[in-house]
Enzyme design. Structure first.
Site, PDB file in Angstrom:
ATOM      1  N   MET A 257       0.369  -0.975   0.111  1.00 46.75           N
ATOM      2  CA  MET A 257      -0.220  -0.073  -0.179  1.00 46.75           C
ATOM      3  C   MET A 257       1.036   0.946  -0.064  1.00 46.75           C
ATOM      4  O   MET A 257       1.871   1.557   0.241  1.00 46.75           O
ATOM      5  CB  MET A 257      -0.789   0.545   1.297  1.00 46.75           C
ATOM      6  CG  MET A 257      -1.866   0.763   0.898  1.00 46.75           C
ATOM      7  SD  MET A 257      -3.180   0.960  -0.006  1.00 46.75           S
ATOM      8  CE  MET A 257      -3.673   2.981   0.349  1.00 46.75           C
ATOM      9  N   GLU A 290       4.237   0.959  -6.532  1.00 52.47           N
ATOM     10  CA  GLU A 290       3.609   1.476  -5.063  1.00 52.47           C
ATOM     11  C   GLU A 290       4.917   3.171  -5.014  1.00 52.47           C
ATOM     12  O   GLU A 290       3.951   4.470  -4.914  1.00 52.47           O
ATOM     13  CB  GLU A 290       4.328   0.841  -3.886  1.00 52.47           C
ATOM     14  CG  GLU A 290       3.575  -0.241  -3.506  1.00 52.47           C
ATOM     15  CD  GLU A 290       2.364  -0.229  -3.940  1.00 52.47           C
ATOM     16  OE1 GLU A 290       1.728   0.958  -3.403  1.00 52.47           O
ATOM     17  OE2 GLU A 290       2.072  -1.366  -3.873  1.00 52.47           O
TER      18      GLU A 290
HETATM   19 ZN   LIG Z   1      -1.849   0.311  -6.344  1.00 57.79          ZN
END
Ligand SMILES: [Zn+2]
Length: 831
Positions: A257, A290
């Protein structure tokens, strides 16, 4: 947390402008709760009312502008406020609950050493599980965090560390970020640091993984630096969030994330056993993905979740591209063509398909359901097509103008299109309408007429499903492959052509050209479509495929072949024969792994109980030949060994490898390969609880615990099945990852007789499971527990009955609809 509707979010954004969150967490107490003190400063329309997401266990105090607020203002996951001033300060102190489902503040105890680890994951609307907040992407604010934790812990957040005094950590305020991007890790994390181009870098992993993090740190730092450099070449705004930290956390639901300044990955990316080059490539790809989000998503954020694709499609496209351009993993587009696009195509052909950019996402529940192959892979494929059409210079100029205009703010699809239109001088409204606003996929098929040895006419025919009749303009490559005199296959010619939306485009350039042994449509994988070769080319695939040395071309051929089998146009028996012919010569590990994964899935569901054993035996033979052909210690050898373990029924050989007998030279039977052997033995009924317990005794680690849960669920014993089922369905104390892996081990095509009663139980008990588990964790468990190998009309009838129930959770509805559509295909293929 209760769902937030788009209308509520719009209303709230019209009333409130958030300035800062000052959060002070105390995580020193044992047990399942922590203390949270928050000061929220925000401007508002004077006299107006609003609410914040907030789900405390116990309220200690609430005050607004110095006046106490009645605790009865908190209910159903919200804190309601009335009588706002123009400038407000809300102060709340409360006891909050840790989570074990990967959302909120997740708490994990490592079985290896008893150490406790926390990570915060507020996405998609879990902010209220940590502090009261205005939890929607367009209410950005600066976050300032302090944490009280045990003195031997490490704590990190988005913001840079300002001071550390014993057990108290103070962090600098961040730039303005959305609530779902606020990040935190705490625990006895092992740390590695470095620096690049003035940007401090750090890596974190559990103490039990310290030696493995140390072993991987050089590679991870190198890829991080290479990607940072490449993004800095492409983008005019430098990396905007100070330091770039990457933490590897236990039981993380996503691959990773994109929290600004502190990305969190699942800690399976720090392996303790040997992994393949393609797994390293995947990690590099995630690192780049990311990092792309730091600009797309973090610096400029979607205004509402209907523009989720602005985040994910761009990160997928740019991540794949930057990993391929900047790191040693140049083959990421092969992986994309093979693996990621199949994910997008599958999602796009289901009844639940939706446009890449849907015009209406009514609430956060609906938004969560769009986190699928369409928002990631299809969106990225569509962007690749856009770049082929606009040219790279105009594309990057448009992106830079977009960042410049909306930095630290929010933007919409319309904003992006206008920036790209301006940069390219092209009107993109027609393109956006057919590619972004309309769902489903076209099929492109080559039609060939020859005149002797030459092409008389080559045409590409485009079709669309009856319910989604849109035809689209495509820019595609065509590759002409011939068998050379020395037995190799050469690409004689490659051309790029525009297909209009008329449905049939004659490729005039090829008239009179000597016919190729294999004419590859979508060579270079520029467009997003289902690909079907002409009959002569399809017939040449088994002979020519293994001899083509461009891995991307092989991936396009494999993907088209697998897709035709998925559609029931070609039998799974033919696929297995191709696997036996071509796989032993395959040198690209990602193709080996993906062909095996896809073929296994098809054999398990499309073959019948009568035909499956022979089909599986052919897959085992293919992997055995590949194993013999692979260099000792190579990734190909490891991929072949894993494939063989998964397919073979030769118990004595599996036991031999566990005992260190007849192991191929160079193959390391390490902790995870040992578990894979135990898992296959469990499925075959050649292992038992005792063997699993003994292995766990010698591997008291997080992975050991997870493998043991999966192996136990796979045992063909009524008591083991009963325990596993009850754990998944009813045991709320089981964490997200353990529930998912237990469910993953449960259904085995070898055990359908034993499992017959659980088909009905799935449809009877899953609605209750959705109350025991929440959000993404519930979705994953419901998917993994689906009886997808119990291919029968009865399973479909039960699914239909469940779907008719009123009040069914939207998450479970989507899981069942999609799985049932897969079963419809499997039944049709068998029929
Ligand atoms: Zn993503």
């Amino acid at each position: 947390m209760p769902t937030l509707t788009r209308a509520e979010a719009a209303e709230r954004a019209s009333v409130v402008d958030v300035e800062t969150y000052h959060v002070d967490l105390d995580v020193t107490a044992d047990g399942d709760t922590f203390r949270s003190r928050a000061v929220v400063r925000f401007r508002a329309e004077a006299g107006a009312a609003t609410f914040l997401e907030f789900e405390p266990v116990e309220i200690i105090s609430i005050s607004l502008n110095g006046t106490p607020v009645d605790p009865a203002s908190v209910g159903d996951g919200r804190l309601s406020l009335t009588g706002l001033a123009a400038s407000n300060e809300l102060t709340v102190e409360a006891v909050m609950r840790y989570s074990i489902d990967g959302e909120g503040l997740h708490r994990y105890t490592d079985p290896a050493d008893g150490n406790v680890y926390l990570y915060q994951h507020l996405f998609i609307n879990n902010g209220g599980r940590v502090l009261p907040c205005f939890d929607q992407p367009d209410l950005k604010a600066s976050w300032q965090v302090s944490v009280v934790a045990p003195e031997d812990w490490t704590v990190a957040t988005n913001g840079m560390l300002v001071s550390r005094d014993g057990g108290r950590w103070e962090f600098a305020p961040t730039e303005r970020i959305s609530t779902y991007l606020a990040s935190l890790i705490a625990g006895r994390y092992h740390v590695r640091t470095d620096e690049h181009d003035g940007i401090p870098l750090a890596l974190y992993a559990r103490a039990a993984l310290a030696e493995h993090l140390d072993a991987e740190a050089d590679e991870i730092f190198e890829i991080t630096k290479q990607c940072l450099d490449r993004f800095h070449e492409m983008f005019e705004i430098r990396y905007p969030f100070g330091h770039y930290q990457q933490a590897f956390a236990p039981e993380f639901n996503f691959g990773a994330m994109e929290y600004p300044g502190l990305v969190v990955f699942r800690d399976e990316y720090i392996p303790r056993s040997v992994i393949t080059e393609s797994e390293r490539e995947q990690r590099a790809n995630v690192i780049a993905h990311e990092m792309a989000h730091m600009w797309f998503g973090d610096l400029v954020t979607m205004a509402w979740w209907d523009d989720l694709w602005l985040n994910e499609s761009f990160a997928e496209y740019l991540g794949t591209r930057v990993a391929s351009e900047a790191t040693r993993f140049h083959g990421t587009w092969t992986t994309f063509a093979m693996h990621r696009k199949a994910w997008g195509l599958r999602a796009d052909q289901r009844p639940s398909t939706h446009p890449v950019a849907p015009s209406e996402v009514t609430d956060t529940d609906a938004a969560l359901l769009n986190f699928d192959g369409i928002s990631y892979a299809k969106g990225a494929a569509v962007l690749k097509q856009l770049v082929a059409w606009l040219g790279d210079e105009a594309f990057l100029a448009g992106l830079n103008a977009h960042f410049e205009a909306h930095a630290y703010g929010n933007a919409t699809l319309a904003d992006l299109l206008s920036a790209l239109s301006k940069a390219s001088g092209r009107d993109l409204s027609g393109w956006a309408e057919v590619w972004l606003r309309r769902a489903q996929v076209n099929t492109l098929r080559t039609e060939v007429r020859t005149d002797g040895a030459n092409y008389a006419e080559v045409a590409v025919v485009q079709t669309a499903p009856a319910d989604y009749p849109t035809l689209r303009p495509h820019r595609v490559g065509l590759g002409l492959f011939d068998k050379g005199a020395d037995g190799t296959v050469v690409r004689r010619r490659q051309l790029e052509v525009e297909l209009d939306a008329s449905g049939r485009t004659v490729i005039t350039e090829l008239a009179g050209e000597p016919a190729a042994a294999l004419l590859l449509l979508n060579d270079g994988d520029l467009t997003y479509a289902k690909i079907r070769l002409d009959d002569a080319s399809a017939a040449a695939v088994p002979l020519l495929l293994p001899l083509i040395d461009d891995s991307l071309a092989r991936a396009v051929i494999w993907a088209a072949t697998l897709d035709a089998v998925v559609d029931g146009e070609r039998p799974v028996a033919e696929l297995v024969t191709l696997v036996l012919a071509a796989l032993p010569m395959e040198t690209e590990v990602v193709i080996v792994e993906d062909v095996l994964r896809a073929t296994r899935g098809l054999v398990d569901r499309y073959a019948t109980a009568e035909t499956r054993p022979a089909a599986l035996e052919l897959v085992a033979q293919a992997t055995d030949r590949l194993l013999a052909a692979s260099p000792a210690g190579s990734s190909g050898q490891l991929a072949a060994a894993r494939g063989l373990i998964g397919a073979t029924a030769e118990v004595s050989r599996l036991r031999g490898w566990l005992a260190g007998e007849s192991v191929p030279a160079g193959l390391v039977v390490d902790a995870d390969l040992r578990w894979l052997l135990h898992y296959r033995l469990a499925v075959l009924g050649a292992s038992g609880q005792e063997a699993i317990d003994a292995e766990l005794d010698s591997d008291r680690s997080a992975s050991g615990e997870q493998w043991a849960a999966r192996c136990r669920a796979a045992l063909p014993e009524p008591a083991a099945k009963d325990a596993a089922w009850n754990a998944v369905v009813a045991d709320g104390s089981l964490s997200n990852r353990l529930a998912e892996l237990t469910a993953a081990g449960f259904w085995q095509p070898e055990q359908l007789g034993l499992l017959a009663g659980y088909v009905e139980r799935y449809f009877a008990e899953m609605p209750e499971m959705m109350r025991v588990r929440k959000g993404m964790s519930a979705e994953r468990a419901a998917m993994a527990a689906y009886p997808d190998v119990a291919v029968s009309e009865q399973t479909r009838r039960l699914a239909a009955e469940l779907l008719e129930q009123p009040g069914l959770s939207p998450i479970l509805r989507r899981v069942v609809q999609d799985a049932d559509d897969d079963m419809r295909r499997a039944l049709a293929a068998r029929g």
